[in-house]
Enzyme design. Structure first.
Site, PDB file in Angstrom:
ATOM      1  N   LYS A   1       0.837  -1.192   0.000  1.00  0.00           N
ATOM      2  CA  LYS A   1       0.000   0.000   0.000  1.00  0.00           C
ATOM      3  C   LYS A   1       0.879   1.253   0.000  1.00  0.00           C
ATOM      4  O   LYS A   1       1.704   1.444   0.912  1.00  0.00           O
ATOM      5  CB  LYS A   1      -0.932  -0.002   1.215  1.00  0.00           C
ATOM      6  CG  LYS A   1      -1.801  -1.260   1.315  1.00  0.00           C
ATOM      7  CD  LYS A   1      -2.599  -1.537   0.046  1.00  0.00           C
ATOM      8  CE  LYS A   1      -3.327  -2.872   0.111  1.00  0.00           C
ATOM      9  NZ  LYS A   1      -3.975  -3.245  -1.159  1.00  0.00           N
TER      10      LYS A   1
ATOM     11  N   ASP B   1      -0.153  -0.524  -4.609  1.00  0.00           N
ATOM     12  CA  ASP B   1      -1.569  -0.138  -4.619  1.00  0.00           C
ATOM     13  C   ASP B   1      -1.737   1.219  -3.943  1.00  0.00           C
ATOM     14  O   ASP B   1      -1.567   1.349  -2.730  1.00  0.00           O
ATOM     15  CB  ASP B   1      -2.383  -1.208  -3.881  1.00  0.00           C
ATOM     16  CG  ASP B   1      -3.875  -0.968  -3.970  1.00  0.00           C
ATOM     17  OD1 ASP B   1      -4.280   0.050  -4.566  1.00  0.00           O
ATOM     18  OD2 ASP B   1      -4.633  -1.808  -3.439  1.00  0.00           O
TER      19      ASP B   1
ATOM     20  N   GLU C   1      -1.549  -0.065  -8.802  1.00  0.00           N
ATOM     21  CA  GLU C   1      -3.006  -0.252  -8.785  1.00  0.00           C
ATOM     22  C   GLU C   1      -3.686   1.042  -8.369  1.00  0.00           C
ATOM     23  O   GLU C   1      -3.275   1.684  -7.403  1.00  0.00           O
ATOM     24  CB  GLU C   1      -3.414  -1.384  -7.836  1.00  0.00           C
ATOM     25  CG  GLU C   1      -4.917  -1.679  -7.902  1.00  0.00           C
ATOM     26  CD  GLU C   1      -5.270  -3.036  -7.314  1.00  0.00           C
ATOM     27  OE1 GLU C   1      -5.328  -4.021  -8.075  1.00  0.00           O
ATOM     28  OE2 GLU C   1      -5.469  -3.116  -6.095  1.00  0.00           O
TER      29      GLU C   1
ATOM     30  N   ASP D   1      -8.884  -1.112  -9.935  1.00  0.00           N
ATOM     31  CA  ASP D   1      -9.561  -1.858  -8.876  1.00  0.00           C
ATOM     32  C   ASP D   1     -10.850  -1.117  -8.488  1.00  0.00           C
ATOM     33  O   ASP D   1     -11.935  -1.414  -8.991  1.00  0.00           O
ATOM     34  CB  ASP D   1      -8.556  -1.994  -7.723  1.00  0.00           C
ATOM     35  CG  ASP D   1      -9.098  -2.683  -6.499  1.00  0.00           C
ATOM     36  OD1 ASP D   1     -10.256  -3.073  -6.501  1.00  0.00           O
ATOM     37  OD2 ASP D   1      -8.334  -2.830  -5.521  1.00  0.00           O
TER      38      ASP D   1
ATOM     39  N   LYS E   1     -13.038  -7.366  -7.466  1.00  0.00           N
ATOM     40  CA  LYS E   1     -13.480  -7.684  -6.101  1.00  0.00           C
ATOM     41  C   LYS E   1     -14.969  -7.968  -6.168  1.00  0.00           C
ATOM     42  O   LYS E   1     -15.764  -7.125  -6.594  1.00  0.00           O
ATOM     43  CB  LYS E   1     -13.174  -6.520  -5.172  1.00  0.00           C
ATOM     44  CG  LYS E   1     -11.663  -6.323  -4.952  1.00  0.00           C
ATOM     45  CD  LYS E   1     -11.367  -5.901  -3.525  1.00  0.00           C
ATOM     46  CE  LYS E   1      -9.877  -5.898  -3.250  1.00  0.00           C
ATOM     47  NZ  LYS E   1      -9.261  -4.582  -3.442  1.00  0.00           N
TER      48      LYS E   1
HETATM   49 MG    MG Z   1      -6.514  -2.342  -4.493  1.00  0.00          MG
END
Ligand code: MG
Length: 370
Positions: free
Chosen positions: A165, A193, A218, A241, A265
């Protein structure tokens, strides 16, 4: 076969450690999970789960799932749950949008369809790969040293895929990426991400400064327009995403070359039925995939694993085991569990895991056919 009863459970799933979204934004400690049990006149029952990743991540929250099911239930009762397209259409007519509320109903119907066919969901969808799926870690560290420590801990447990992240301070992000790449293991999949954390110019600064490393990012910016606007100004592969919500998003990304990877997701996109169409768009256009639960228990992870198993191994980059971040297990010892950083497809019919109902408590709502 007809749906005769829909029971809705609300369960708080505490995280083992508090979680901060990329860039230190928005801390949360508990996931608001909704579990749905669908009963039929055949005696078969199926389970679905809708667990948004907190209510600050995307436009989805637990109370919205339960309110959506209340609105849709009269239109879903008495349908044949094996006819997942009929159930999908009924939900779309009863309540346009609100995809996160539809996903758990869709999931429970697939569970029943699999049990009725005596096949795991992935096989019922056309064929599930038995190659163990690598689980992506979720590395929420902030400093170079923390990032290195957290990743090494995951590596010690067998992880070969990592979602690091970033999306905060630009210089710090560049330093962390450079350090991670200097210690990258052989054949590791590493995704950086940003969780929408950067403005366009911040994203460009990081993506241009790390161009020599050929790393994958991402959701660098808030919207598809933002990601598309900077596409020609850097050379990094991009995964979309949070901005991949509808099939129209998927076709736009593919047609306009906005990204090279889909992060699908399931709760966000409305469940297995809708996610499978995104998979096909991806496969038709040479787009690789991360396939994951949006959050939640072993049930949500199992659902994502079934879809991931229908993607050719070479195009499936990783799955996720959100269950490993929870302090509460609603199906102890059951379903696909982390084994050396991988999930293995369950062989039992349907979803392959049902919750311990005692762990869910009494339903907060029951809808029955008259
Ligand atoms: Mg993500």
């Amino acid at each position: 076969m007809k749906i005769t009863r829909i029971a809705v459970h609300k369960v708080d799933l505490p995280l083992e450690h508090p979680y901060w979204l990329s860039g230190g934004r928005l801390k949360f400690e508990v996931l608001d999970a909704t579990f749905v049990r669908i009963d039929t006149d055949s005696g078969l029952s199926g389970w679905g789960e809708g667990t948004p990743w907190g209510h600050t991540y995307v436009a989805a929250h637990g109370p919205g799932i339960r309110a959506g099911i209340e609105t849709m239930a009269p239109f879903v009762l008495n349908l044949d749950p094996r006819m997942v397209l009929d159930v999908e259409r009924a939900m779309d007519l009863a309540l346009p949008g609100h995809l996160h509320a539809k996903a758990p109903v869709d999931m429970a119907c697939w569970d029943i369809a699999g049990q009725a066919a005596d096949m795991p969901i992935s096989d019922l969808m056309g064929g599930g790969s038995r190659t163990p799926a690598p689980i992506a870690s979720s590395v929420g560290a902030k400093t170079v040293e923390d990032t290195r420590d957290v990743m090494n801990r995951y590596r010690g447990r067998g992880y070969v895929a990592h979602s690091v992240k970033i999306g905060g301070d630009v210089d710090q992000d560049i330093a962390r990426i450079r350090d991670v790449e200097a210690h990258r293991g052989q054949n590791e999949v590493i995704l950086y991400d940003a969780n929408r954390g950067w403005t366009r110019q911040q994203a460009l600064r990081v993506m241009q400064a790390t161009e020599d490393l050929r790393v994958m990012f991402e959701q660098p910016c808030e919207t598809l327009d933002d990601i598309a606007a900077i596409r020609s100004l850097h050379s990094a592969p991009v995964s979309v995403d949070e901005s991949l919500v509808t099939l129209q998003d998927a076709t736009r990304i593919a047609r306009d070359g906005v990204a090279e990877v889909f992060g699908i997701k399931l709760n966000r996109v409305g469940g297995l039925t809708k996610a499978a169409r995104m998979r096909d768009v991806a496969l038709a256009h040479g787009i690789d995939m991360f396939i994951m639960a949006t959050g939640g228990s072993v049930l949500a992870d199992a659902e994502a694993l079934h879809l991931a198993a229908t993607v050719p191994d070479a195009h499936r980059l990783a799955v996720w085991a959100c269950q490993d971040m929870l302090a509460k297990d609603i199906a102890p010892g059951r379903g696909p569990r982390n084994r050396d950083g991988h999930l293995h497809l369950p062989e039992s019919p349907g979803l392959g895991v049902h919750p311990d109902e005692a762990a869910l408590g009494d339903p907060v709502a029951i809808y029955e056919s008259s």
